[in-house]
Every structure is written in C-alpha cells, then in structure tokens.
Design a protein around this motif. Structure first.
Motif, short mmCIF file in Angstrom:
data_model
loop_
_atom_site.label_atom_id
_atom_site.label_comp_id
_atom_site.label_asym_id
_atom_site.label_seq_id
_atom_site.Cartn_x
_atom_site.Cartn_y
_atom_site.Cartn_z
N LYS A 151 -87.78 -11.98 28.82
CA LYS A 151 -86.44 -12.57 28.83
C LYS A 151 -85.83 -12.48 30.24
N TRP A 152 -86.09 -11.35 30.92
CA TRP A 152 -85.58 -11.19 32.28
C TRP A 152 -86.17 -12.26 33.22
N ALA A 153 -87.49 -12.47 33.14
CA ALA A 153 -88.14 -13.47 34.01
C ALA A 153 -87.61 -14.87 33.72
N CYS A 431 -65.54 -34.50 33.10
CA CYS A 431 -66.56 -34.28 32.06
C CYS A 431 -66.01 -33.31 31.01
N PRO A 432 -66.00 -33.72 29.71
CA PRO A 432 -65.50 -32.81 28.67
C PRO A 432 -66.57 -31.89 28.09
N LYS A 433 -67.78 -31.99 28.54
CA LYS A 433 -68.87 -31.18 27.96
C LYS A 433 -68.70 -29.70 28.32
N THR A 434 -69.28 -28.88 27.44
CA THR A 434 -69.27 -27.42 27.68
C THR A 434 -70.47 -27.06 28.53
N ARG A 435 -70.25 -26.22 29.49
CA ARG A 435 -71.33 -25.81 30.38
C ARG A 435 -72.31 -24.88 29.64
N SER A 436 -73.33 -24.45 30.34
CA SER A 436 -74.38 -23.64 29.71
C SER A 436 -73.87 -22.31 29.19
N CYS A 437 -72.72 -21.86 29.67
CA CYS A 437 -72.18 -20.58 29.21
C CYS A 437 -71.57 -20.71 27.83
N GLN A 438 -71.31 -21.96 27.37
CA GLN A 438 -70.69 -22.22 26.09
C GLN A 438 -69.28 -21.64 26.00
N ARG A 439 -68.66 -21.44 27.15
CA ARG A 439 -67.29 -20.90 27.16
C ARG A 439 -66.33 -21.80 27.93
N HIS A 440 -66.81 -22.45 28.99
CA HIS A 440 -65.95 -23.28 29.83
C HIS A 440 -66.43 -24.72 29.81
N ASN A 450 -75.84 -34.03 33.82
CA ASN A 450 -76.52 -32.77 34.09
C ASN A 450 -75.51 -31.77 34.62
N CYS A 451 -74.68 -31.30 33.70
CA CYS A 451 -73.60 -30.38 34.11
C CYS A 451 -74.20 -29.16 34.79
N PRO A 452 -73.67 -28.79 35.91
CA PRO A 452 -74.18 -27.60 36.60
C PRO A 452 -73.84 -26.33 35.83
N PRO A 453 -74.54 -25.26 36.09
CA PRO A 453 -74.20 -24.00 35.43
C PRO A 453 -72.78 -23.57 35.81
N CYS A 454 -72.21 -22.80 34.92
CA CYS A 454 -70.85 -22.33 35.15
C CYS A 454 -70.81 -21.50 36.43
N ASP A 455 -69.87 -21.83 37.31
CA ASP A 455 -69.76 -21.13 38.58
C ASP A 455 -68.72 -20.01 38.56
N GLN A 456 -68.10 -19.78 37.39
CA GLN A 456 -67.13 -18.70 37.29
C GLN A 456 -67.86 -17.38 37.00
N ASN A 457 -67.21 -16.31 37.37
CA ASN A 457 -67.77 -14.99 37.08
C ASN A 457 -67.59 -14.66 35.61
N CYS A 458 -68.57 -13.94 35.06
CA CYS A 458 -68.52 -13.58 33.64
C CYS A 458 -67.30 -12.70 33.35
N CYS A 473 -71.03 -16.78 34.74
CA CYS A 473 -70.77 -16.88 33.29
C CYS A 473 -72.02 -17.38 32.57
N HIS A 474 -72.38 -16.73 31.48
CA HIS A 474 -73.65 -17.00 30.82
C HIS A 474 -73.48 -16.83 29.32
N GLN A 475 -74.52 -17.24 28.61
CA GLN A 475 -74.56 -17.07 27.16
C GLN A 475 -75.10 -15.70 26.81
N GLY A 476 -74.84 -15.30 25.54
CA GLY A 476 -75.43 -14.07 25.02
C GLY A 476 -74.85 -12.83 25.67
N ALA A 477 -75.54 -11.72 25.39
CA ALA A 477 -75.08 -10.43 25.90
C ALA A 477 -75.36 -10.30 27.39
#
Length: 812
Positions: A151-153, A431-440, A450-458, A473-477
C-alpha cells in the motif's frame, strides 16, 4: 491392547481427548456387520482428517504468539534463544576463533526478534509476529508487513505521478523506504513472502529457527566485493564482515604477503610510497597507502594553456586558463578566433563552404566575407504554434508570432471562440467534481476532466494526537506519524526513542543513576535507590525523633508519610462517588517507647524488663506466696502490693484471710477432722464417740475415739466384744460355744453325737471333735445280718408270686 490403542489415539488427537466420556464410549461400535465396514472406515478417516486439522491449528496458534508476550515468558526462553543464536553464528565464530566483534550490528537485529515489541512495522505501528508475511528493506533492514509496504509503494507512486497533469498515471515513478528513503523501482514492489536470503518462498514457522528465516546458509555476496559469501544462517540485518583468512601484500605492493582477515586485508608496510605524482615533477612522500596518491602539496611557476601568462601555482593543478581572448587568425585569413584561452589549433572559419539562405530553400558558395542573400521565396518555416508556417518572404532572424485567427475550443470542451492562434481560450466555468481526496471540489477554471490531486494540506490529527497530517489531502486513514519521541527517565539521564504517540504507553527506560528526588520526611536525605517513575518508595530509615514522655529516640521506620485507609461514609449506591481516595498519606505518631527497663513486681518476686511506656510496678501473674496469719497456708492472690494504709493511717497487709478449716494431720486411726478453723499449734484431743460393730457383727457398740485409739490389742478386743455367745457355726455344723470374739472360731467341738449302724438297729454316742478325728463308725452284728437275709427272702417270694399272677392273667 484395545485400551492402549484408544489412549494413543486420544493422545495424538486433541479434539478426541477433549470430548466427553459419553461421546467417546460410542465410537468404534458396529464392527460386527460387514455392510457397515466401509461406512465406519470412511467416518474414521473423516474424523482423523478433522483431528489433524485441529492439531495443526493448535500448533499454528501456539507459534503465532504475539510479540506482546510478557517479559517473564521471554526470560523463560533464554536457554532456547541462546541455542538458536549459537546455531546461527556457529559457522562465523568457527572461522574467527570465537571472536564476535564483527557480529555486533547483526547480533542486535537478531536479538530484537526475540524481544517483546522490539520489531515494529513503521507503517501500521503494530508488532511484527513470527507468522506474518514480512518484507525487509535492503538499506536499513527494517521489517514491514507485506500488505503495508504494498500500500505504501502504491500510494507513493500515485502521489508523485499526480504532481503534474501531463504525466498523471503515465510514468513509472520509484517509491521510497518509509524509514531510510532508499528508492525502489515499481518492479521491486514485493508481491510474495520470502526469507531474508530470498531462497525460500513462504518459509515455514520453526520454533528452533529465527522468525522468517529458512535456516539455510545465507550465501549473499559480501560488501565490499571480495569474492566470498556470508557464512551465517539466513538472518535479518546486514551481513557481518568477511571472516576468511587470505594472504595479501601491502597497499603499495612492496611488502611480503601476510595472512589477514578478508574484511581487514588492507595493511601498510609504512615504507615511502615513491609513486610519481600527476605534476610529473615530484614523487609521493606518504607512507604505504591505498588508492590514488594525494595531490602534490608543492608550488611552482606554471604557464596558462595559451602560454601568454604565467604565475606561481600548486603542482596539483598545472592546467589553467587566463581570461584573454585567443585572437588567433583563422584558416580563412579574414577572421580571428573569438574563444577564450585554449590549447591546440583554433580550427577552420565557420563561414567557409556552401551556405544556405535563411529559409534553407537555396544554397550557394560565397566568400566568408560576404553574407548570403535572401532567396525572395516564402519563408514557410513552421511557427511556434506547430500548425501554421511563416507567410513572409525569406528573411534573416526569427519568424514572427502566429497571428492567424482560428476557432479555439476551451480546455473543458464546452465553449468555442475565434482567437489568434498563439492564444489559448479558457472559459470561466469552474469544475464541480470532487478531487481524489473526496473532500474538496476541483474548482479549477475550464477543467478538462483530469482533475489534479488536491493541493490542500490534510491537517487531520494523526494517531499520535500530537501532530497533524502534513501530507496533501487524501482519502482513507492518514499514515502514522513519522516523528520520533524520546522517552526519558525521571532524571533525564537515560532515554529511549519510540515512534510519536507511543510515549504514553511506553514505560520509561531503566536508569542506573540514583534517584534525585528531595526527601519528603524529616530526614536530610533519602535512602539510595535507582531512578524510577512515579513516587518514591516510603522511607525505611529509623525515625530517631525524641519521644515526648521519655528521653529515648523512636526506633521505628519513618512514618511521616504513610498510606492509611481513609474512613469514608457508606455510599448509598453505585451512582455516588467517594469523596476521598481509599488510601491517603498521613503522618502517624511515634509508637510507644519499647526500650526495656528493669522493674520489680508488686510482690518483689522477680525483676523483669518492662517497656518504657509501661514502666512502674507490675504484677508478675504469680501467686503471692506470703504466709498467712494461720501459719499453715500462703496467700494465693495474684502478685499484689503487700501493705496499704487504712483510715487510721496504719499499714495493713493486703493478703487474703485464711478461710480453710484445719487441715493438720490427726493421730493415727482418728478419722475425725479438727473442729477448729485453721489455727497455729497442735489440735485438741478428739472426744467424739465411734460407732462400730462387735466382732460377731450383730450388736452396735459406742466407744470414745481417743480411748479406742490409745488402747492396746487386748483392750481393743474387749472393747469390741458384745459379751454374748458367738453366733457362728463350726465346720461340723454346731454353734460356737465361746463369747463374741474376733477371728475364726476353734474347730474343737465338745458336743455329743449319736451314730447308728448301716441297718439303723445299733446306736452309740461320741464327742463331735473325736468323731471327726478318729472317723469312728458302728458296724452291724450277726443278728443284723440274719434280719437282712430274711428280708431279702421275703422280697424274692413276693416277686415270684407277682410274676405267677401276671402269667395267669396272660393265659386267660
């Protein structure tokens, strides 16, 4: 035999052994019928397989014991641990003669595997168990769970590839080790569980091998490369230095080869090196060494590359350039070299030969002094937009910017507009889509999808509860906190580095320094003890404070702060909370003084040691023993004071008054006690009458006790006689003729007795005593005989007549 087989079956099949007796008794029945033989056999095989599976699970659960085992259980396995370590290092120690200096780093990794909680996965912050699939980093040799490192890799490659929109998910980016940041290509992501040396996949759990080891020889090529391989059994951590013995010469090659350890084979003969230095003027003056010689430390006058300037410089850098332009005439003879100081020829003129016009459509040969003219045709060179070409005539210099108007669609493809070709059209739609973090939301203008990854800090709190997630900002734990914290002892002399967040559950390290806490009692210093967490143990030094009621010091242990159970009111129910803790620290008073002091008892029977707080006369619990006023008895009261003052002021004895009757011995034979109370001196003469029977035991006589006791034997016989005839019978049957007397009667009877002959016809008189002595008897005479004969004849005749009459009756 059947019982022994069944016991063996239960011994090797735990599930059968744990079944109740009523179920075990029913097993194995029905063997008598042939039709059920196959069914019984199949059931037996099925039960046997299930029992084997249960036994295997039991073994696996035994070997999969967590690394959170108690330290006491680990200590019980020290013997087993030592055998495993010895077997792992045997081949190496045989080569080194028992020297384990080179095994310190490897031994630490191996030893950590046997310690509870020493090996922790830095990704999930959980202990690594011996039955879990793991992966070992080749740089720092840390162990990680295979699912965690996979998962880390994956997440690391995703984060790196999402930095720009162009290469998102297209390039193969390396991933780093979570601890040492050693980079690995995506192909190196572990997808199978292998041992440390990589020879065996899914190594089985063996309690007599290192965890995750295959038990084979490592055989990994040693570093630095010496041609030898590792001699240890499959092990974690780095391979130790090579222990092989090789014959090598010194570093400069002048000395004679000597046997040395392969890991430490470089040695110096301490002779001068003598090799020529790069300056080509001096030789190396250092002693025998490895690698290239150092630069020459001397100075000399050296010219630059073009030879125009010279200066004093280090011999180590003989080549240098000045800042003058070369200025040499080129081969054309019309132009000069515009290069800075250089060595070698300047080269040919760049304007010689066949040259093309600016657009490149026509070529011609011109002297180097003349410029090539334009051809007059359209330039047609591609513009910067890559779509159109230059519409100007052939010209020198760069082409202009493309200014043709084209219909441009925005990046998201929703709107279009006519714009110059060199301009990009971006609409204002967000763009109204949610980024990969599913928060923003993306909220980027004219997003192509191709929305870029969220650039905000978690910014979420990590599991350590001390830091916030610094990642994008990311998904999951969130990943565990990468920081480490030092857990120090109380005095901060010893410390232990643990992952952040575990300092709350980690015990402080053991410290060998003495505790520095100030004393909490009246003593100037505490007892020497090791540094420790929590409160200091209670002071055990003697109190030694002066007691209040005497001059002695308190010998008890210090009691300035003692845990005492608090007296609390009874709670009404579980909803009420106690107002005070169950135990509170209080200062207790000094105990009573126990110093022994010699003290005599009330009756002065003994001198005993009495505790100081009970000093003074005491009772020894013995009887008083002092003689009473009677002179015959002693005081039986418990030890007491002897005298006391009465109302008149006179001293009076406190012993008891004798209330016992006189117990002095009476004269021999007198059964009567003294009628007086206990008295001193002799008792008075007994004057009581004694009632007794006479010698013949018929008459009661009354005699004075003293008269009877003082009489002689004959007088006593007379006093005991009733003066009547003795009523006893003699052996002959006649009454005794003597007066009442003691003892047996005389057997000489003087009474006359008549004696007859056997036929009672003759009678004579004799004295009774003489008759018994002589045994006299009277015999029959002749007349008596004749009378007897006549009587017998008459009897016979009567019998004869009776028989005849009886016969006559029978005949009739």
């Amino acid at each position: 035999m059947a019982n022994s087989k069944s016991s063996e079956y239960r011994l090797f099949h735990p599930s059968v052994a744990m079944e109740p007796a009523w179920r075990q008794q029913g097993k194995g029945r029905g063997r008598g019928s042939a039709g059920q033989g196959s069914t019984v056999q199949s059931k037996f095989e099925e039960i046997r397989k299930s029992n084997q599976a249960a036994a295997q699970r039991l073994v696996q659960s035994h070997y999969s014991s967590s690394s959170d085992e108690d330290d006491e259980e680990i200590e019980t396995k020290d013997g087993k641990k030592g055998k495993i370590l010895a077997s792992t290092f045997t081949t190496y120690t045989d080569q080194t003669g028992g020297d384990v200096h080179g095994l310190e780093r490897t031994g630490q990794y191996v030893s950590d595997l046997f310690q509870s909680g020493a090996v922790t996965c830095l990704i999930c912050i959980a202990s690594v168990k011996r039955t879990q699939a793991v992966w070992s980093c080749g740089g720092c040799f840390s162990l990680f769970h295979i699912p965690c490192i996979q998962k880390w890799a994956k997440d690391s490659a995703f984060l790196v590839s999402s930095v720009t929109d162009e290469d998102f998910g297209q390039k193969q980016h390396p991933w780093p080790c979570p601890k040492c940041r050693t980079e690995y290509p995506p192909s190196a992501t572990p997808n199978r569980y292998v041992c440390y040396c990589g020879k065996v996949q899914d190594p089985p759990v063996d309690p007599w091998l290192l965890p995750h080891s295959c038990g084979l020889v490592c055989e990994t090529p040693l570093t630095p490369r010496c041609g030898h391989t590792c001699l240890l059994l499959c092990h974690p951590g780095p391979c130790p230095p090579c222990p092989k013995m090789v014959s090598v010469s010194c570093m400069c090659g002048k000395g004679r080869p000597l046997p040395r350890r392969c890991s430490n084979k470089a040695w110096s003969c301490q002779q001068r090196c003598g090799k020529m230095l790069p300056c080509k003027q001096h030789s190396c003056t250092q002693p025998c060494h490895s690698g290239p010689c150092e630069s020459c430390p001397r100075f000399s006058v050296q010219k630059c590359v073009c030879g125009r300037e010279q200066t004093e410089r280090e011999c180590a850098s003989p080549h240098w350039t000045c800042k003058q332009v070369c200025g040499g005439v080129l081969s054309c003879g019309n132009h000069t070299c515009d290069q800075v100081c250089h060595e070698g020829p300047c080269g040919a003129c760049p304007r010689t030969g066949e040259r093309a016009c600016p657009c490149g459509k026509s070529k011609c040969s011109r002297p180097c002094t003349e410029e090539v003219a334009t051809c007059g045709d359209t330039c047609d060179r591609p513009l910067a937009c890559g779509i159109h070409t230059c519409s100007m005539r052939c010209h020198h210099g760069n082409c202009e910017t493309c200014r043709q108007e084209v219909e441009r669609w925005c990046r998201c493809g929703r709107y279009s507009r006519v714009l110059p070709c060199n301009k990009e059209y971006l609409c204002d739609t967000k763009c109204p889509k949610t980024r990969s973090c599913q928060r923003h939301q993306c909220r980027r203008k004219c997003c192509p999808g191709n929305c870029p990854p969220c650039d905000q800090n978690c910014g979420r709190s990590l599991g350590c509860r001390n830091h916030k997630c610094p990642s994008i900002c990311h998904q999951g734990a969130c990943y565990p906190c990468p920081e480490t914290v030092q857990v120090k002892c109380v005095c901060a002399s010893s410390s232990l580095v643990v992952p952040c967040g575990r300092e709350r559950s980690t015990k402080p390290p053991r410290c060998k320094e003495l505790c520095r806490s100030p004393p909490s009692c009246h003593h100037p210093s505490r007892e020497n003890h090791r540094c420790h967490p929590g409160g200091c143990p209670p002071c055990r030094q003697p109190c030694l404070l002066a007691l209040t009621h005497c001059k002695h010091t308190c010998p008890a242990p210090c009691h300035d702060l003692v845990l005492v159970k608090s007296h609390q009111a009874q709670l009404a129910g579980p909803w009420e909370q106690p107002s005070e803790p169950a135990f509170v620290k209080k200062a207790l008073p000094c105990p009573p003084c126990q110093v022994p002091i010699p003290t005599a008892c009330f009756g002065e029977h003994e001198v005993s040691s009495v505790p100081c707080h009970k000093r003074g006369p005491f009772t020894c619990k013995r009887p008083c023993g002092r003689p009473l006023a009677c002179g015959n008895h002693s005081c039986t009261k418990e030890c007491h004071t002897i005298t006391k003052a009465n109302k008149m002021g006179l001293s009076v004895t406190t012993c008891e008054v004798c209330e016992v009757h006189c117990c002095k011995p009476r004269p021999h034979g007198c059964p009567h006690p003294c009628p007086l109370p206990c008295h001193p001196g002799d008792c008075p003469i007994c004057q009581q009458m004694i009632r007794q029977r006479c010698h013949c035991r018929i008459t009661l006589l009354y005699v004075e006790c003293m008269k009877l006791q003082s009489a002689d034997r004959d007088s006593k016989i007379q006093l005991g006689s009733c003066k009547n005839q003795c009523p006893k019978e003699l052996s002959c049957g006649h009454r005794c003729k003597l007066v009442c007397h003691p003892g047996q009667c005389e057997e000489k009877c003087l009474q006359k007795v008549k004696v007859r002959c056997p036929c009672k016809r003759i009678k004579k008189e004799f004295l009774c005593a003489k008759l018994h002595e002589d045994q006299s008897c009277v015999e029959c005479d002749e007349i008596c005989r004749q009378l007897q004969q006549k009587a017998s004849q008459l009897k016979e005749e009567e019998e004869k007549v009776a028989k005849e009459e009886e016969q006559k009756k029978l005949q009739v």
